[in-house]
Design a protein around this motif. Structure first.
Motif, PDB file in Angstrom:
ATOM      1  N   LYS A 144      -7.235   9.271 -14.056  1.00 28.78           N
ATOM      2  CA  LYS A 144      -7.665   8.277 -13.061  1.00 28.78           C
ATOM      3  C   LYS A 144      -6.618   7.190 -12.850  1.00 28.78           C
ATOM      4  N   VAL A 145      -5.700   7.039 -13.811  1.00 29.97           N
ATOM      5  CA  VAL A 145      -4.596   6.089 -13.629  1.00 29.97           C
ATOM      6  C   VAL A 145      -3.822   6.428 -12.363  1.00 29.97           C
ATOM      7  N   TRP A 146      -3.545   7.716 -12.153  1.00 32.50           N
ATOM      8  CA  TRP A 146      -2.777   8.135 -10.974  1.00 32.50           C
ATOM      9  C   TRP A 146      -3.632   8.096  -9.716  1.00 32.50           C
ATOM     10  N   ASP A 147      -4.910   8.442  -9.836  1.00 34.48           N
ATOM     11  CA  ASP A 147      -5.813   8.309  -8.696  1.00 34.48           C
ATOM     12  C   ASP A 147      -5.896   6.848  -8.250  1.00 34.48           C
ATOM     13  N   ALA A 148      -6.018   5.953  -9.242  1.00 35.90           N
ATOM     14  CA  ALA A 148      -6.118   4.532  -8.926  1.00 35.90           C
ATOM     15  C   ALA A 148      -4.829   4.027  -8.280  1.00 35.90           C
ATOM     16  N   ALA A 149      -3.687   4.469  -8.804  1.00 31.20           N
ATOM     17  CA  ALA A 149      -2.410   4.058  -8.213  1.00 31.20           C
ATOM     18  C   ALA A 149      -2.314   4.516  -6.761  1.00 31.20           C
ATOM     19  N   GLY A 150      -2.804   5.740  -6.491  1.00 32.27           N
ATOM     20  CA  GLY A 150      -2.795   6.244  -5.121  1.00 32.27           C
ATOM     21  C   GLY A 150      -3.707   5.464  -4.203  1.00 32.27           C
ATOM     22  N   GLY A 151      -4.767   4.873  -4.774  1.00 34.05           N
ATOM     23  CA  GLY A 151      -5.675   4.077  -3.955  1.00 34.05           C
ATOM     24  C   GLY A 151      -5.183   2.666  -3.715  1.00 34.05           C
ATOM     25  N   TYR A 152      -4.569   2.074  -4.739  1.00 30.11           N
ATOM     26  CA  TYR A 152      -4.151   0.678  -4.635  1.00 30.11           C
ATOM     27  C   TYR A 152      -2.818   0.492  -3.916  1.00 30.11           C
ATOM     28  N   ALA A 153      -1.888   1.444  -4.069  1.00 34.33           N
ATOM     29  CA  ALA A 153      -0.536   1.258  -3.538  1.00 34.33           C
ATOM     30  C   ALA A 153      -0.514   0.957  -2.030  1.00 34.33           C
ATOM     31  N   ALA A 185       8.387  -6.683   5.438  1.00 35.29           N
ATOM     32  CA  ALA A 185       7.047  -6.413   5.942  1.00 35.29           C
ATOM     33  C   ALA A 185       6.831  -4.927   6.178  1.00 35.29           C
ATOM     34  N   PHE A 186       7.745  -4.279   6.878  1.00 36.97           N
ATOM     35  CA  PHE A 186       7.561  -2.868   7.209  1.00 36.97           C
ATOM     36  C   PHE A 186       7.869  -1.947   6.026  1.00 36.97           C
ATOM     37  N   VAL A 187       8.905  -2.265   5.267  1.00 40.01           N
ATOM     38  CA  VAL A 187       9.277  -1.403   4.148  1.00 40.01           C
ATOM     39  C   VAL A 187       8.223  -1.444   3.053  1.00 40.01           C
ATOM     40  N   ALA A 188       7.578  -2.577   2.835  1.00 40.93           N
ATOM     41  CA  ALA A 188       6.511  -2.652   1.836  1.00 40.93           C
ATOM     42  C   ALA A 188       5.384  -1.686   2.182  1.00 40.93           C
ATOM     43  N   THR A 189       5.053  -1.577   3.454  1.00 39.16           N
ATOM     44  CA  THR A 189       4.024  -0.628   3.876  1.00 39.16           C
ATOM     45  C   THR A 189       4.467   0.807   3.633  1.00 39.16           C
ATOM     46  N   ILE A 190       5.736   1.101   3.937  1.00 35.84           N
ATOM     47  CA  ILE A 190       6.265   2.453   3.690  1.00 35.84           C
ATOM     48  C   ILE A 190       6.218   2.781   2.211  1.00 35.84           C
ATOM     49  N   TYR A 191       6.628   1.823   1.360  1.00 35.47           N
ATOM     50  CA  TYR A 191       6.585   2.063  -0.082  1.00 35.47           C
ATOM     51  C   TYR A 191       5.170   2.368  -0.554  1.00 35.47           C
ATOM     52  N   GLY A 192       4.228   1.557  -0.109  1.00 34.74           N
ATOM     53  CA  GLY A 192       2.849   1.736  -0.565  1.00 34.74           C
ATOM     54  C   GLY A 192       2.253   3.062  -0.131  1.00 34.74           C
ATOM     55  N   VAL A 193       2.342   3.354   1.166  1.00 34.71           N
ATOM     56  CA  VAL A 193       1.765   4.600   1.682  1.00 34.71           C
ATOM     57  C   VAL A 193       2.550   5.809   1.180  1.00 34.71           C
ATOM     58  N   GLY A 194       3.879   5.703   1.144  1.00 35.35           N
ATOM     59  CA  GLY A 194       4.708   6.825   0.701  1.00 35.35           C
ATOM     60  C   GLY A 194       4.484   7.169  -0.755  1.00 35.35           C
ATOM     61  N   LEU A 195       4.501   6.175  -1.632  1.00 38.29           N
ATOM     62  CA  LEU A 195       4.286   6.441  -3.058  1.00 38.29           C
ATOM     63  C   LEU A 195       2.895   7.013  -3.305  1.00 38.29           C
ATOM     64  N   ALA A 196       1.913   6.489  -2.603  1.00 39.47           N
ATOM     65  CA  ALA A 196       0.545   6.973  -2.807  1.00 39.47           C
ATOM     66  C   ALA A 196       0.390   8.441  -2.430  1.00 39.47           C
ATOM     67  N   ASN A 197       0.887   8.800  -1.250  1.00 40.13           N
ATOM     68  CA  ASN A 197       0.630  10.142  -0.720  1.00 40.13           C
ATOM     69  C   ASN A 197       1.680  11.180  -1.087  1.00 40.13           C
ATOM     70  N   LEU A 198       2.866  10.733  -1.481  1.00 40.83           N
ATOM     71  CA  LEU A 198       3.919  11.683  -1.836  1.00 40.83           C
ATOM     72  C   LEU A 198       4.122  11.802  -3.347  1.00 40.83           C
ATOM     73  N   VAL A 199       3.622  10.836  -4.114  1.00 38.51           N
ATOM     74  CA  VAL A 199       3.853  10.853  -5.566  1.00 38.51           C
ATOM     75  C   VAL A 199       2.549  10.731  -6.352  1.00 38.51           C
ATOM     76  N   PHE A 200       1.860   9.608  -6.210  1.00 38.60           N
ATOM     77  CA  PHE A 200       0.727   9.315  -7.091  1.00 38.60           C
ATOM     78  C   PHE A 200      -0.426  10.318  -6.951  1.00 38.60           C
ATOM     79  N   LEU A 201      -0.903  10.534  -5.737  1.00 37.28           N
ATOM     80  CA  LEU A 201      -2.049  11.430  -5.544  1.00 37.28           C
ATOM     81  C   LEU A 201      -1.709  12.894  -5.859  1.00 37.28           C
ATOM     82  N   PRO A 202      -0.517  13.402  -5.452  1.00 41.31           N
ATOM     83  CA  PRO A 202      -0.170  14.761  -5.871  1.00 41.31           C
ATOM     84  C   PRO A 202      -0.112  14.925  -7.391  1.00 41.31           C
ATOM     85  N   ILE A 203       0.423  13.923  -8.104  1.00 39.83           N
ATOM     86  CA  ILE A 203       0.450  14.003  -9.562  1.00 39.83           C
ATOM     87  C   ILE A 203      -0.966  14.049 -10.115  1.00 39.83           C
ATOM     88  N   ALA A 204      -1.852  13.213  -9.591  1.00 40.44           N
ATOM     89  CA  ALA A 204      -3.242  13.203 -10.058  1.00 40.44           C
ATOM     90  C   ALA A 204      -3.898  14.563  -9.862  1.00 40.44           C
TER      91      ALA A 204
END
Length: 246
Positions: A144-153, A185-204
């Protein structure tokens, strides 16, 4: 090494960078330390608050198994347990003691020890099933650590975007400062959405799949130990394990 996982994350991140270049952008514009700190530290803090340190540390350690291809030991396990069942049926449960020192896995060793001790088959099954439930619950809390990271990022990324826009509004009178604020402003959004959907959620999801495989193997062991304790025919035990494996 699980090369599919390595290729997957490389393709995901590579596609993002390639798209940036094809659009005429520069890779350097995606490197924003302020945005990375906001998203990275903010996400880690939120996950720690939700999960606690023990589950967080265990979840991070589990990520290694995503890139290490697990060996399929089902066939070897089936052969080993079939050998045990044949020996126990021929010479009695105490004869299995010769194998105990060679068993390194705690769950398997515990089941074998209870067989040797002559524990009632139904009590043996109940104890092992309770231990399996406890193991699965602990592992799911770590995943759930990775699921949570995918939700919060993504949400933290939006917070970073708002902070960047605040910085822009504070510097409207100084045009030289506007570019960096908008970039954050824009890169922070890319980092959050990108890390969540390309890294955190796939790992979970990969960890959930690996856990399901491990739980299935342990269920197969429980069924085998139960059959041995009942004195079932070794062929019946083998067929029961094969059914769990497939």
């Amino acid at each position: 090494m699980d090369w599919a996982s390595v290729a997957g994350i490389a393709l995901a991140l590579g596609g993002l960078l390639a798209g940036q270049l094809l659009e005429g952008g520069h890779l350097g514009s995606l490197v924003q330390p302020a945005a990375f700190i906001i998203v990275g530290v903010g996400t880690v803090g939120a996950v720690l608050l939700q999960s606690g340190m023990p589950d967080f540390v265990r979840g991070v350690r589990m990520a290694r198994s995503v890139f290490v291809l697990p060996a399929d030991t089902s066939a070897a396990l089936e052969l080993q347990v079939t050998t045990w069942s044949a020996l126990a049926r021929r010479e009695g449960l105490l004869s299995l003691e010769r194998y105990l020192d060679g068993v390194k896995e705690p769950f398997k060793a515990k089941g074998l020890r209870m067989l040797i001790d002559g524990i009632d088959p139904f009590k043996l099954k109940d104890i092992l099933e309770a231990e399996l439930d406890s193991y699965e619950r602990r592992e799911r809390l770590a995943i759930k650590v990775w699921d949570a990271a995918g939700g919060y990022a993504p949400t933290v990324g939006i917070i970073g975007a708002v902070l960047g826009l605040i910085h822009v509004m504070e510097n409207l009178a100084n045009p030289a400062q506007l570019g960096s604020g908008i970039a954050v402003a824009f890169v922070a959004t890319i980092y959050g959405v990108g890390l969540a959907n390309l890294v955190f959620l796939p790992i979970a999801n990969k960890l959930k799949s690996l856990l399901a495989h491990e739980v299935a193997q342990r269920e197969m062991l429980i069924a085998a130990f139960f059959g041995i304790a009942l004195g079932d025919n070794p062929r019946v035990i083998q067929e029961r394990m094969s059914a769990h494996r497939h």
